[in-house]
Write an enzyme that holds these catalytic residues in place. Structure first.
Site, PDB file in Angstrom:
ATOM      1  N   GLY A  48      -0.075  -6.281  -1.956  1.00 19.86           N
ATOM      2  CA  GLY A  48      -0.452  -5.219  -1.031  1.00 19.86           C
ATOM      3  C   GLY A  48      -1.822  -5.430  -0.408  1.00 19.86           C
ATOM      4  O   GLY A  48      -2.791  -5.716  -1.112  1.00 19.86           O
ATOM      5  N   LEU A  75      -4.215  -1.751  -5.957  1.00 25.11           N
ATOM      6  CA  LEU A  75      -4.312  -2.526  -4.704  1.00 25.11           C
ATOM      7  C   LEU A  75      -5.531  -3.432  -4.614  1.00 25.11           C
ATOM      8  O   LEU A  75      -6.213  -3.477  -3.588  1.00 25.11           O
ATOM      9  CB  LEU A  75      -4.294  -1.566  -3.496  1.00 25.11           C
ATOM     10  CG  LEU A  75      -3.043  -0.713  -3.339  1.00 25.11           C
ATOM     11  CD1 LEU A  75      -3.189   0.235  -2.153  1.00 25.11           C
ATOM     12  CD2 LEU A  75      -1.798  -1.570  -3.161  1.00 25.11           C
ATOM     13  N   CYS A 131       2.089   3.997  -3.142  1.00 23.60           N
ATOM     14  CA  CYS A 131       1.308   3.498  -4.276  1.00 23.60           C
ATOM     15  C   CYS A 131       0.775   4.669  -5.088  1.00 23.60           C
ATOM     16  O   CYS A 131       0.012   5.487  -4.577  1.00 23.60           O
ATOM     17  CB  CYS A 131       0.156   2.621  -3.832  1.00 23.60           C
ATOM     18  SG  CYS A 131      -0.724   1.954  -5.262  1.00 23.60           S
ATOM     19  N   THR A 268       8.521  -7.007 -12.017  1.00 26.54           N
ATOM     20  CA  THR A 268       7.994  -7.105 -13.380  1.00 26.54           C
ATOM     21  C   THR A 268       8.633  -8.239 -14.191  1.00 26.54           C
ATOM     22  O   THR A 268       7.961  -8.871 -15.011  1.00 26.54           O
ATOM     23  CB  THR A 268       8.187  -5.741 -14.089  1.00 26.54           C
ATOM     24  OG1 THR A 268       7.477  -4.763 -13.319  1.00 26.54           O
ATOM     25  CG2 THR A 268       7.662  -5.758 -15.503  1.00 26.54           C
TER      26      THR A 268
HETATM   27  C1  LIG Z   1       1.246  -5.041 -11.371  1.00 27.65           C
HETATM   28  C2  LIG Z   1       1.997  -4.438 -10.210  1.00 27.65           C
HETATM   29  C3  LIG Z   1       1.394  -4.387  -8.958  1.00 27.65           C
HETATM   30  C4  LIG Z   1       2.079  -3.841  -7.862  1.00 27.65           C
HETATM   31  N1  LIG Z   1       1.477  -3.825  -6.628  1.00 27.65           N
HETATM   32  C5  LIG Z   1       2.162  -3.344  -5.556  1.00 27.65           C
HETATM   33  C6  LIG Z   1       1.591  -3.409  -4.239  1.00 27.65           C
HETATM   34  O1  LIG Z   1       0.495  -3.926  -4.039  1.00 27.65           O
HETATM   35  N2  LIG Z   1       2.317  -2.890  -3.196  1.00 27.65           N
HETATM   36  C7  LIG Z   1       3.574  -2.329  -3.378  1.00 27.65           C
HETATM   37  O2  LIG Z   1       4.195  -1.873  -2.413  1.00 27.65           O
HETATM   38  N3  LIG Z   1       4.156  -2.305  -4.615  1.00 27.65           N
HETATM   39  C8  LIG Z   1       3.474  -2.786  -5.687  1.00 27.65           C
HETATM   40  N4  LIG Z   1       4.085  -2.777  -6.936  1.00 27.65           N
HETATM   41  C9  LIG Z   1       5.459  -2.231  -7.084  1.00 27.65           C
HETATM   42  C10 LIG Z   1       6.517  -3.348  -7.068  1.00 27.65           C
HETATM   43  O3  LIG Z   1       6.505  -4.051  -5.852  1.00 27.65           O
HETATM   44  C11 LIG Z   1       7.939  -2.760  -7.315  1.00 27.65           C
HETATM   45  O4  LIG Z   1       8.237  -1.831  -6.297  1.00 27.65           O
HETATM   46  C12 LIG Z   1       8.066  -2.057  -8.663  1.00 27.65           C
HETATM   47  O5  LIG Z   1       7.299  -2.698  -9.648  1.00 27.65           O
HETATM   48  C13 LIG Z   1       9.519  -1.951  -9.134  1.00 27.65           C
HETATM   49  O6  LIG Z   1      10.102  -3.229  -9.319  1.00 27.65           O
HETATM   50  P1  LIG Z   1      10.133  -4.007 -10.765  1.00 27.65           P
HETATM   51  O7  LIG Z   1      10.619  -3.008 -11.784  1.00 27.65           O
HETATM   52  O8  LIG Z   1      11.050  -5.160 -10.559  1.00 27.65           O
HETATM   53  O9  LIG Z   1       8.733  -4.422 -11.038  1.00 27.65           O
HETATM   54  C14 LIG Z   1       3.401  -3.316  -8.039  1.00 27.65           C
HETATM   55  C15 LIG Z   1       4.013  -3.393  -9.299  1.00 27.65           C
HETATM   56  C16 LIG Z   1       3.346  -3.950 -10.373  1.00 27.65           C
HETATM   57  C17 LIG Z   1       4.031  -4.019 -11.711  1.00 27.65           C
END
Ligand SMILES: Cc1cc2nc3c(=O)[nH]c(=O)nc-3n(C[C@H](O)[C@H](O)[C@H](O)COP(=O)(O)O)c2cc1C
Length: 306
Positions: A48, A75, A131, A268
């Protein structure tokens, strides 16, 4: 591997396969490029970005949970200009689609970033209005239909011909309200879900485990929530969906596609196994092949209601 066409179309952008990596879990790809050719991925949602560089939140900002993680990274990023100058040229070395993910404090900030990123030639812009770990903007836009529409409209106006995908928050009572608001304001696609707000407490110190007290839950625990929300949103709007939340294997991705997603993101699960997206891709092809489909895109929206 079965002879199944893997390519999918996401708002006019052709992905060579339906598996992308989720924003914030892949940085700008440098570390992961040591493991495999990033051109194997359908696309990369970059970390992000904000208009100016951000340090992120104080540590501890990651905590484990029984079926996933809580994060309050907030972020952390070098800012949109550094991305365009240093990270985008690196990502462009690989034959994959680059999706820039942006967060703003005001609709105007979203507009400025869209203009810069569109001029820089990213393949798609993912507008993060979800976020849970920043005070300004972020979630505030993603929980109110009027604000979601305003940000979407400004982003579209400044993105030129670059498709705009709006990333929705699960931290709402009715996600279809926000989905419709973004779609009506001109969004080309929607991505969902971002993380679900959660909290852990250390019983001995009686302090929250995260310095910010709360964080966003991701990983296998959130998959059923993501499937439900993708299913609801797919029935509410006519634009394509990038589904995410807890994908760790092909069957998880297939559930999101059957619920209505055109493509899926892995987040994740990358922390435990960087090869997850490639395994998910191969397994999706196998699932589609076993079901007699000639293309994985045939899974999209295929759930059979009772
Ligand atoms: C450490 C971390 C940082 C993240 N940073 C962002 C980000 O900068 N922008 C965003 O839109 N989503 C961010 N997310 C959300 C992920 O893109 C995703 O939508 C969310 O983790 C669900 O997917 P997952 O269960 O496969 O991780 C972040 C998630 C994690 C775990």
């Amino acid at each position: 591997m079965p002879d199944v066409n893997l390519s999918v179309n996401l708002a006019g952008v052709t992905l060579k396969n339906p598996v992308v990596v989720a924003s914030g879990t892949f940085g700008f790809g440098r570390e992961y490029s040591q493991f495999y050719d990033l051109g194997e991925l359908g696309g990369i949602c970059a970390k992000g970005l904000t208009l100016h560089p951000r340090e992120g939140n104080p540590a501890p900002r990651i905590a484990e949970t029984p079926m996933g993680i809580l994060n309050s990274v907030g972020l952390q990023n070098p800012g949109v200009d550094a991305f365009i100058g240093e990270e985008l040229p690196f990502l462009r070395r690989f034959d994959t689609k680059v999706i820039a993910n942006i967060s703003g404090n005001t609709p105007e900030e979203y507009g400025i970033m869209c203009e810069k990123l569109s001029a820089a030639g990213v393949d798609m812009i993912e507008v993060n209005i979800s976020c849970p770990n920043v005070k300004a903007g972020g979630l505030a836009y993603g929980t109110r239909p009027k604000l979601a529409a305003e940000v979407t409209e400004v982003a579209k106006r400044h993105a030129g011909s670059t498709p705009v995908m709006v990333k929705l928050s699960p931290n709402v009572t009715d996600i279809t309200e926000i989905a419709r608001a973004a779609a009506d304001a001109g969004a080309d696609a929607l991505s969902l879900i971002n993380t679900i707000r959660g909290m852990r407490i250390d019983v001995n110190t009686r302090r929250p485990v995260l310095k910010m007290n709360t964080g966003g839950l991701s990983g296998p625990a959130v998959l059923p929530v993501a499937v439900r929300m993708v299913w609801e949103v797919a029935q509410a709007v006519d634009i394509p969906i990038l589904g995410m939340g807890g994908v760790a294997k092909g069957e998880d991705a297939a559930q999101l596609m059957l619920a209505g997603a055109s493509a899926v993101a892995v987040g994740t699960a990358l922390f435990a196994d960087p090869f997850t997206p490639l395994k998910v891709r191969d397994s999706l092809a196998e699932i589609a092949g076993k079901q007699g489909l000639s293309a994985v895109s045939g899974l999209t929206g295929g759930v059979k209601p009772w």
